[in-house]
Write a protein that holds these residues in place. Sequence first.
Motif, short mmCIF file in Angstrom:
data_model
loop_
_atom_site.label_atom_id
_atom_site.label_comp_id
_atom_site.label_asym_id
_atom_site.label_seq_id
_atom_site.Cartn_x
_atom_site.Cartn_y
_atom_site.Cartn_z
N MET A 1 0.84 -1.20 0.00
CA MET A 1 0.00 0.00 0.00
C MET A 1 0.88 1.25 0.00
O MET A 1 1.97 1.25 0.55
CB MET A 1 -0.91 0.01 1.22
CG MET A 1 -1.99 -1.06 1.21
SD MET A 1 -3.18 -0.80 -0.12
CE MET A 1 -4.00 0.69 0.48
N ASN A 2 0.37 2.30 -0.61
CA ASN A 2 1.13 3.55 -0.69
C ASN A 2 1.03 4.31 0.63
O ASN A 2 -0.06 4.53 1.16
CB ASN A 2 0.60 4.41 -1.84
CG ASN A 2 1.45 5.62 -2.07
OD1 ASN A 2 1.28 6.64 -1.43
ND2 ASN A 2 2.38 5.51 -3.00
N ALA A 3 2.19 4.74 1.16
CA ALA A 3 2.23 5.41 2.46
C ALA A 3 1.50 6.73 2.45
O ALA A 3 0.89 7.13 3.46
CB ALA A 3 3.70 5.62 2.87
N VAL A 4 1.53 7.45 1.31
CA VAL A 4 0.86 8.75 1.23
C VAL A 4 -0.65 8.58 1.37
O VAL A 4 -1.30 9.30 2.15
CB VAL A 4 1.20 9.45 -0.11
CG1 VAL A 4 0.41 10.74 -0.25
CG2 VAL A 4 2.69 9.71 -0.21
N VAL A 5 -1.21 7.63 0.63
CA VAL A 5 -2.66 7.40 0.69
C VAL A 5 -3.07 6.97 2.09
O VAL A 5 -4.05 7.49 2.66
CB VAL A 5 -3.07 6.33 -0.35
CG1 VAL A 5 -4.56 6.01 -0.22
CG2 VAL A 5 -2.75 6.80 -1.75
N ILE A 6 -2.33 6.04 2.67
CA ILE A 6 -2.64 5.54 4.01
C ILE A 6 -2.60 6.68 5.03
O ILE A 6 -3.51 6.85 5.85
CB ILE A 6 -1.67 4.43 4.43
CG1 ILE A 6 -1.84 3.20 3.54
CG2 ILE A 6 -1.87 4.06 5.90
CD1 ILE A 6 -3.17 2.51 3.69
N ALA A 7 -1.55 7.49 4.99
CA ALA A 7 -1.37 8.56 5.97
C ALA A 7 -2.44 9.62 5.86
O ALA A 7 -3.01 10.06 6.86
CB ALA A 7 0.02 9.18 5.83
N VAL A 8 -2.73 10.06 4.63
CA VAL A 8 -3.72 11.12 4.44
C VAL A 8 -5.11 10.64 4.83
O VAL A 8 -5.85 11.34 5.53
CB VAL A 8 -3.71 11.63 2.98
CG1 VAL A 8 -4.86 12.60 2.74
CG2 VAL A 8 -2.38 12.32 2.66
N VAL A 9 -5.48 9.45 4.38
CA VAL A 9 -6.81 8.91 4.71
C VAL A 9 -6.94 8.71 6.22
O VAL A 9 -7.98 9.04 6.81
CB VAL A 9 -7.06 7.59 3.96
CG1 VAL A 9 -8.34 6.93 4.46
CG2 VAL A 9 -7.16 7.84 2.46
N LEU A 10 -5.90 8.18 6.86
CA LEU A 10 -5.94 7.97 8.31
C LEU A 10 -6.09 9.31 9.04
O LEU A 10 -6.88 9.42 9.99
CB LEU A 10 -4.67 7.26 8.77
CG LEU A 10 -4.54 7.02 10.29
CD1 LEU A 10 -5.68 6.13 10.79
CD2 LEU A 10 -3.20 6.40 10.63
N LYS B 1 10.03 11.85 2.77
CA LYS B 1 11.14 10.95 3.12
C LYS B 1 10.85 9.52 2.68
O LYS B 1 11.77 8.78 2.31
CB LYS B 1 11.38 10.99 4.63
CG LYS B 1 12.64 10.29 5.09
CD LYS B 1 13.88 11.10 4.75
CE LYS B 1 15.12 10.48 5.35
NZ LYS B 1 16.35 11.25 4.99
N THR B 2 9.59 9.11 2.68
CA THR B 2 9.26 7.74 2.28
C THR B 2 9.52 7.48 0.80
O THR B 2 9.71 6.33 0.40
CB THR B 2 7.77 7.43 2.56
OG1 THR B 2 6.94 8.29 1.76
CG2 THR B 2 7.45 7.63 4.04
N GLY B 3 9.48 8.54 -0.02
CA GLY B 3 9.64 8.37 -1.46
C GLY B 3 8.39 7.86 -2.15
O GLY B 3 8.39 7.59 -3.35
N HIS B 4 7.29 7.75 -1.41
CA HIS B 4 6.07 7.18 -1.98
C HIS B 4 5.24 8.19 -2.76
O HIS B 4 4.24 7.80 -3.38
CB HIS B 4 5.22 6.57 -0.86
CG HIS B 4 5.67 5.21 -0.46
ND1 HIS B 4 4.81 4.22 -0.04
CD2 HIS B 4 6.91 4.64 -0.44
CE1 HIS B 4 5.50 3.12 0.24
NE2 HIS B 4 6.77 3.36 0.03
N ILE B 5 5.64 9.48 -2.73
CA ILE B 5 4.91 10.46 -3.54
C ILE B 5 5.14 10.16 -5.02
O ILE B 5 4.20 10.10 -5.82
CB ILE B 5 5.35 11.89 -3.19
CG1 ILE B 5 4.91 12.25 -1.77
CG2 ILE B 5 4.77 12.88 -4.19
CD1 ILE B 5 5.35 13.62 -1.30
N ALA B 6 6.41 9.97 -5.39
CA ALA B 6 6.72 9.62 -6.79
C ALA B 6 6.10 8.28 -7.16
O ALA B 6 5.59 8.10 -8.27
CB ALA B 6 8.23 9.58 -6.99
N GLU B 7 6.13 7.33 -6.23
CA GLU B 7 5.53 6.02 -6.49
C GLU B 7 4.03 6.13 -6.73
O GLU B 7 3.47 5.41 -7.56
CB GLU B 7 5.78 5.08 -5.31
CG GLU B 7 7.20 4.55 -5.22
CD GLU B 7 7.35 3.48 -4.15
OE1 GLU B 7 6.30 2.94 -3.71
OE2 GLU B 7 8.49 3.17 -3.77
N LEU B 8 3.37 7.04 -5.99
CA LEU B 8 1.93 7.22 -6.16
C LEU B 8 1.61 7.71 -7.56
O LEU B 8 0.70 7.19 -8.22
CB LEU B 8 1.43 8.23 -5.12
CG LEU B 8 -0.07 8.58 -5.18
CD1 LEU B 8 -0.92 7.33 -4.94
CD2 LEU B 8 -0.40 9.64 -4.15
#
Length: 440
Positions: free
Chosen positions: A1-10, A312-319
């Motif tokens: 799962m993408n960290a950005v989506v998880i963090a924002v939704v949470l 820092k996670t780098g998951h923005i580009a991955e998203l």
Amino acid sequence: MNAVVIAVVLMLVLSLARMHVMVAMIVAAFVGGWVGGLDLNTTLEAFNAGIGGGAGIALSYALLGGFAVAISLSGLPHLLADAILKRIGAETGGKQSLWLKNALLLLLLSAAVMSQNLIPIHIAFIPILVPPLLMVMAKLNLDRRLVACVLTFGLITPYMFLPVGFGTIYLNDILLGRVAEAGLNVEGVSVVKAMAIPALGMVAGLLIAVLFSYRKPREYNIARIAVAEHTGRTYDRKSLLIAAAAVVLAFVVQLSTDSMVLGAMAGFVLFSVTGVVRWNESEGVVLDGIKMMASIGFIMIAASGFSEVLEKTGHIAELVNGSAGWLGDNKALAALLLLVVGLLLTMGIGSSFSTIPIIAAIYVPLCVQMGFSPLAIVALVGTAGALGDAGSPASDSTLGPTAGLNADGQHNHMRDTVVPTFLHFNLPLLVAGWIAAMVL
């Protein structure tokens, strides 16, 4: 799962579940770091590095709150409120009441628009102008959710469409500048033309709020407003003149030094040395101001840490790249997904000005490859950045209205500002941005 989506939704779920936004952002930041593969120490280091950047903002808002309380004690804002209240008492009938409501909304809208373009002081006017008008709003049974929508519209639409004041920074320096750095030839591209359709989406949302959503009267506890407004204090010609001078001084200092801290401090010092705020009262006045504005300051600090962890996670580009894998050659789906990604990022980061630099380098090559025109790419990136500024729990475009409207504790940030502005602005802006990307 993408960290950005998880963090924002949470973060959004916890906030809507009545957890304080600041705490929700801290929890979501650490969960996002964990999902993004960061160990606890790395996440903590990133969060601490981010919150350092928000300290200046928090100090600015604290001093601004003290300055706003001092102005309230001087009686200047109440002069306007008293004049309107007398008019309410003199008027009879629904048409007269409607006229006064519309006049008050127009006043607040004009102040918000001018704070972005004509006198670029951003949300500094809200804690000064809005709390003394709460009694007027209550007498008119004006729904504060509508006022929140009006203020948020005035804080966002001018900078995303008019290239003056903050609009110059957003449209020319950030949007066109970052898009050009990403490899797009922007010569001859009219940024105003590119953002015209998205701006019309904001207008549509405002009209829906004014004409349909919040037309019904809403009652508030007048006794609580009276306590919050320091109505027991009297004012005279001297205090009014000094208050007017302090406001002018604060704005001049802020505009000349580009420092809200120095502006608020200069105005507050003038109140103190002239005796409008007595020396033995100054500590209490500052504390009252901090109480009024502390929430917005600490949420902005937490948002800075939250944003740093996500980067820092780098998951923005991955998203973005992951979304690109779903697209194929479907330009309509591509535009929609890129806008939704922009919405998620800005709702988490809380600033459209900070979102553009993150997404431009990724969006532009992708859009060029898919055959979007330069004008459509500018519209897509500009709208993706602005999406989420309204409706974000961490945006100063929602925190500012809440700080003013909740001076008496009767306006909830999530239910009365965030949710209404999300529904009335982000959804129409999403549709309008998609249309702009397809037709330009």
